[in-house]
Motif scaffolding. Structure first.
Motif: not given
Length: 98
Positions: A49-60, A62-74
């Motif tokens: 359960e703790k691993f899944d929570t950590a993985l979800d946090t990391i995934s979120k 990563f997705d946030d960073l990816k979105s910010e990078t796309k915005t900054a690029y545009a």
């Protein structure tokens, strides 16, 4: 990261304490082994359960960073286009003066 290490240390200490407590308890071997198995399953479930929570946090994150990078690029791309257009306009204006 430091909090994660502390949490894992606490969980490891709890597991070791529980196992030692069970091993030194005055019960029959079958009961003791059953308790160890049950505790192991509980700890494994808790760790998963703790691993899944950590993985979800990391995934979120990563997705946030990816979105910010796309915005900054545009935004950067748009600024470069604007600067190029401004240089072109200034070049045309200079040519008209000469």
């Amino acid at each position: 990261m430091k909090t994660d290490k502390v949490l894992l240390g606490v969980l490891g200490g709890l597991a070791a304490g529980a196992i030692l407590g069970i091993l030194y308890a005055p019960e029959k071997g079958n009961k003791t082994r059953g308790k160890i198995k049950d505790k192991s399953v509980d700890y494994a479930d808790n760790l998963k359960e703790k691993f899944d929570t950590a993985l979800d946090t990391i995934s979120k994150k990563f997705d946030d960073l990816k979105s910010e990078t796309k915005t900054a690029y545009a935004e950067g791309k748009e600024k470069v286009k604007d600067a190029a257009k401004e240089v072109e306009n200034e070049t045309e204006r200079y040519k008209a003066q000469v």
